[in-house]
Design an enzyme around this catalytic site. Structure first.
Site, mmCIF file in Angstrom:
data_model
loop_
_atom_site.group_PDB
_atom_site.id
_atom_site.type_symbol
_atom_site.label_atom_id
_atom_site.label_comp_id
_atom_site.label_asym_id
_atom_site.label_seq_id
_atom_site.Cartn_x
_atom_site.Cartn_y
_atom_site.Cartn_z
ATOM 1 N N ASP A 126 0.885 -1.171 0.000
ATOM 2 C CA ASP A 126 0.000 0.000 0.000
ATOM 3 C C ASP A 126 0.916 1.212 0.000
ATOM 4 O OD1 ASP A 126 -2.573 -1.338 0.269
ATOM 5 O OD2 ASP A 126 -1.905 -1.877 2.277
ATOM 6 N N ASP A 181 -13.950 -3.981 -1.413
ATOM 7 C CA ASP A 181 -13.734 -3.713 0.017
ATOM 8 C C ASP A 181 -15.083 -3.857 0.712
ATOM 9 O OD1 ASP A 181 -11.103 -3.100 -0.547
ATOM 10 O OD2 ASP A 181 -11.447 -0.936 -0.666
#
Lengths: 217, 250
Positions: free
Chosen positions: B11, B130
Site C-alpha cells: 500500500d 472492500d
C-alpha cells in the site's frame, strides 16, 4: 560478483521484435538483468545485426498475427528460424510459430512448427484463461536450459488456447504441462527456445531458463 | 492443478509503503522498490501495488515508482488505486504492470470492466471489493473504505465476474490489519458464488489463518505480517506445504 568474470563475448545484443502487441518491458528487464543488451525494434536492418531474437506477445492470436504481418517482418523471421539462428518465442510469440489457431475463427501462423491451437475445454470446472503457476514435465533439453536439480520446475502461464501433445513436433517437444488436458509447454530445436509460459515472469526458474539459453549460444 | 498463491501487497502513499488497521492509523513500512525486490527473492507468487493516495497531482511520481518496482521483479505484478479509465490502464500496463486492480471506478462505471476485459483480456482485470459486515451479509465501500454504497458484496462479485473480471480481490475491512484471521464467511461466500479466482485480503495474523483461507480460495494477500518481518514468504509456504496445500515451493 560472478558478473565480473563474464567475458566480453558473453554480452549479447538481444533483439525484441516490436509489433505493438503486449508489454515488452518485462522481457527487456530480464535481458538487462542478465547482463545482455536488449534492442526493441521492428526494423529488419537493426534486428538482423542481433545475436538472438525474441518474439514476445500476449492477447489474441488473430490480433497478434495481423500485427506481425503489418510490420513486414514475417519472411525475415521465417528465414531466421529456418537458418537456425538463435530465437526465443514467448506465450503468443510461441503460438505464432505454429501452423495456426482455432481462436475466434481460424488463423494461420508462421508455419515453422506443426500443429494448431485449441481452446481449453469449458465444461471441466477450470477457470479460463489458464493463469498461474504450474509445474513442467520435462521430456528433453537440447539447449540445456533447465536446472538439472529441479525435475518439475514451476512456471507462470497465462493462456486460453493450448497445443495438444503429439509426436508430430519433429522431435522438438521439450516439456509439457497439464491443465485439465496435457499440452505442449516448451519446444526446443537447435538454437530455438519456444515457451507457452512467461519465463520473464517465472521468478528465478524463468530467469535461469533464459540465462542458460543465452549462455548456450 | 494450479497452485495457491501467496501475494504480498504494497500500500503506497507519498512514495512509501504504509500499513494501518481497518484502513486508518497508517505507519511506515519501507521503500516499495526494496520491499518488492525482497518479496520477489523470497519466492512470492505475485506482487500487488496499491496507490492509496489516489490524488491526481501525484500520478507522475507514481508512474515512475511502478516502473522502478517492475524493473526489479520477475513475477506477475498488479497495480491498483485510482484506475478509472482505459487510458489509465494503458499507462499502468506500459509502466510494467501485468494486471490492474479496479475498485471505485467499477462501481461508478461497471461497463469499464467489460471494456477493459475486451481490450486487454480478462486475465488483466482484477476487481477489488472492500466489504464490511452488516448483519448477516457484507456491504461494499469505496474510496479507500470511506463511502458506503449499499451494494451487497456477494451479488456484486457475481456481477463483476459476468461483466468480465478475471479475478476478485476481496478485502474484509473489519479484519484489515487486525491480525485476527481472514473473514472466512465473506471469502467462502464469494468463492462459491463465482468461477474466477478469489484473492482473500485483510486479517492475516498467523500461518494457520493463511492455511485456513487457502483451503477455500485461490490466493492470500499479505501486508503487515510480511512488512514488519513477523513471517517470511518462505515460512508461510513451507507451512502450507506441510498442511498439504498445492504451493509453488520457494
Amino acid at each position: 560478483m560472478s558478473r565480473f568474470y563474464i567475458s566480453y563475448n558473453a554480452l549479447m545484443q538481444i533483439g525484441i521484435l516490436d509489433y505493438g502487441v503486449g508489454n515488452m518491458g518485462s522481457v527487456k528487464n530480464a535481458i538487462t538483468h542478465l547482463g545482455h543488451t536488449p534492442i526493441v525494434s521492428s526494423d529488419e536492418a537493426v534486428l538482423s545485426t542481433c545475436d538472438c531474437l525474441v518474439l514476445p506477445g500476449q492477447g489474441a492470436f488473430g490480433t497478434a498475427i495481423s500485427a506481425l504481418k503489418q510490420t513486414g517482418l514475417v519472411p525475415f523471421i521465417q528465414d531466421w528460424v529456418t537458418e537456425k539462428k538463435p530465437f526465443v518465442g514467448i506465450c503468443v510469440g510461441f503460438q505464432l510459430l505454429f501452423e495456426g489457431s482455432e481462436e475466434k475463427g481460424a488463423h494461420d501462423g508462421l508455419g515453422l512448427l506443426p500443429g494448431k491451437f485449441k481452446h481449453f475445454p469449458e465444461n471441466i470446472g477450470l477457470s479460463i484463461p489458464h493463469m498461474g503457476w504450474n509445474p513442467l514435465q520435462i521430456t528433453q533439453d537440447i539447449n540445456g536450459v533447465f536446472d538439472t536439480d529441479d525435475t518439475a520446475p514451476f512456471v507462470y502461464f497465462v493462456h486460453s488456447y493450448y497445443m495438444p501433445v503429439s509426436d508430430s513436433l519433429d522431435g522438438g517437444l521439450s516439456a509439457t504441462a497439464k491443465y485439465g488436458v496435457p499440452f505442449v509447454a516448451v519446444v526446443q530445436r537447435e538454437n530455438l527456445l519456444a515457451c507457452q509460459f512467461h519465463p520473464e515472469k517465472s521468478g528465478d526458474v524463468g530467469i535461469g531458463i533464459l540465462e542458460r539459453f543465452f549462455a548456450s549460444l | 492443478m494450479l497452485t495457491r498463491r501467496i501475494i504480498p501487497c504494497l500500500d503506497v502513499t507519498d512514495g512509501r509503503v504504509v500499513k494501518g488497521t481497518n484502513f486508518v492509523n497508517l505507519r511506515d513500512a519501507g521503500d516499495p522498490v526494496e520491499l518488492g525486490k525482497r518479496y520477489n527473492d523470497e519466492g512470492a507468487d505475485e506482487l500487488v501495488f496499491l496507490d492509496i493516495t489516489a490524488s491526481s497531482d501525484k500520478r507522475a511520481i507514481l508512474h515512475d515508482l511502478v516502473k522502478r518496482v517492475a524493473s526489479t521483479i520477475f513475477i506477475p505484478f498488479t497495480v491498483g488505486g485510482g484506475i478509472n479509465d482505459i487510458s489509465t490502464i494503458e499507462t499502468v500496463l506500459n509502466a510494467g504492470a501485468d494486471k490492474v486492480s479496479i475498485n471505485t471506478a467499477a462501481i461508478r462505471t461497471p461497463e469499464l470492466i467489460t471494456e477493459a476485459s475486451n481490450r486487454f483480456g480478462n486475465q488483466c482485470v482484477v476487481v477489488a471489493i472492500d466489504a464490511k459486515q452488516v448483519g448477516d451479509t457484507w456491504e461494499i465501500y469505496t474510496h479507500g473504505g470511506r463511502n458506503p454504497t449499499g451494494i451487497n458484496a456477494i451479488e456484486w462479485a457475481q456481477k463483476m465476474a459476468t461483466l468480465g473480471a478475471g479475478e476478485l480481490l476481496v478485502t474484509s475491512m473489519d479484519r484489515d490489519g487486525t491480525k485476527s484471521g481472514y473473514d472466512i464467511g465473506l471469502t467462502q461466500s464469494i468463492s462459491e458464488a463465482v468461477q474466477i479466482p478469489v484473492i482473500a485480503s485483510g486479517g492475516a495474523g498467523t500461518t494457520d489463518h493463511i492455511v485456513d483461507t487457502l483451503k477455500i480460495c485461490d490466493a492470500a494477500l499479505l501486508a503487515s505480517l510480511l512488512h514488519f518481518g513477523e513471517l517470511t514468504v518462505g515460512e508461510i509456504k513451507s507451512e502450507c506445504l506441510t498442511q498439504g496445500l498445492p504451493i509453488r515451493p520457494t
